[in-house]
Motif scaffolding. Sequence first.
Motif, PDB file in Angstrom:
ATOM      1  N   TYR A  32       0.863  -1.169   0.000  1.00 19.95           N
ATOM      2  CA  TYR A  32       0.000   0.000   0.000  1.00 19.95           C
ATOM      3  C   TYR A  32       0.909   1.231   0.000  1.00 19.95           C
ATOM      4  N   GLN A  96       0.913  -5.415   2.776  1.00 21.03           N
ATOM      5  CA  GLN A  96      -0.533  -5.602   2.798  1.00 21.03           C
ATOM      6  C   GLN A  96      -0.951  -6.620   3.852  1.00 21.03           C
TER       7      GLN A  96
ATOM      8  N   ALA B 101      -7.297  -3.276   4.083  1.00 23.46           N
ATOM      9  CA  ALA B 101      -6.311  -2.275   4.463  1.00 23.46           C
ATOM     10  C   ALA B 101      -6.933  -1.222   5.350  1.00 23.46           C
TER      11      ALA B 101
END
Lengths: 114, 115
Positions: A32, A96, B101
Motif C-alpha cells: 500500500y 498488505q 487495508a
Amino acid sequence: AQSVTQLDSQVPVFEEAPVELRCNYSSSVSVYLFWYVQYPNQGLQLLLKYLSGSTLVESINGFEAEFNKSQTSFHLRKPSVHISDTAEYFCAVSDQQGAQKLVFGQGTRLTINP
Amino acid sequence: EPEVTQTPSHQVTQMGQEVILRCVPISNHLYFYWYRQILGQKVEFLVSFYNNEISEKSEIFDDQFSVERPDGSNFTLKIRSTKLEDSAMYFCASRRESSGANVLTFGAGSRLTVL
C-alpha cells in the motif's frame, strides 16, 4: 524489506505554479502507498493513499498521486500550489499483511514563494 | 474525528534518566505503533504492538526501550536510560484491524530533549 526514495529533499516553487514531488519504492511484495504531510511544528497527517483500484488517487485539497507499478513510483502532484501548502511531505509504503508498519522516505520540504 | 493523544508534548531530561512517553490511541483500534523522527531526518519505525505483545520491532528498539499497555487505554514507550542521541520527536500511531487495508492515525508527537 521495503525502502522508499524521495529524490528531492527540497522543492521551492512559486505560488500558483504546478509541483511534482517524486517518490520511488522498492518491495518484493505487494504494498500500500501513502503520502503524509507535516506542517511546521505539527504531527503527521494522511494526505492520500493508494490501496487498490484506480491508480490515480486524489486528496481533498487538490493533490493527486498516481501509482505506477512498472516504474515503482507514486509521485505527488498539484497543478497550482498555495502558500498554505508549505510543509514537509513524506511518501510511505506498507505491507498488505501483518502489522502493516509504514516505511517512510526521507521527506521533501515544499516551500512556496509568493 | 477521533484522535490519537500524546503526552507530554515536550520533555527535557538529563542523560541517564528514565523517560515515559504516553499515548492514548483511538478507542476501537487494535494495532499500536511508535515512530521517531530525529531533527531533520526521516520518520523511523520503532515498534508495533498487537494483542498485548510486540508484533515487530526495528534495530533501533534495543533493550533500553520498552512498551506496554498498562490499563487498556494508554500505550506507553519507556526509555530506561536516555542518551543524547535519543533526542527526537516520538510519534504514536494506531490502526483499526480489519480484513482489508486500513490507515495509521498519528498523534501530534512528543518532543524529547536529552541534555
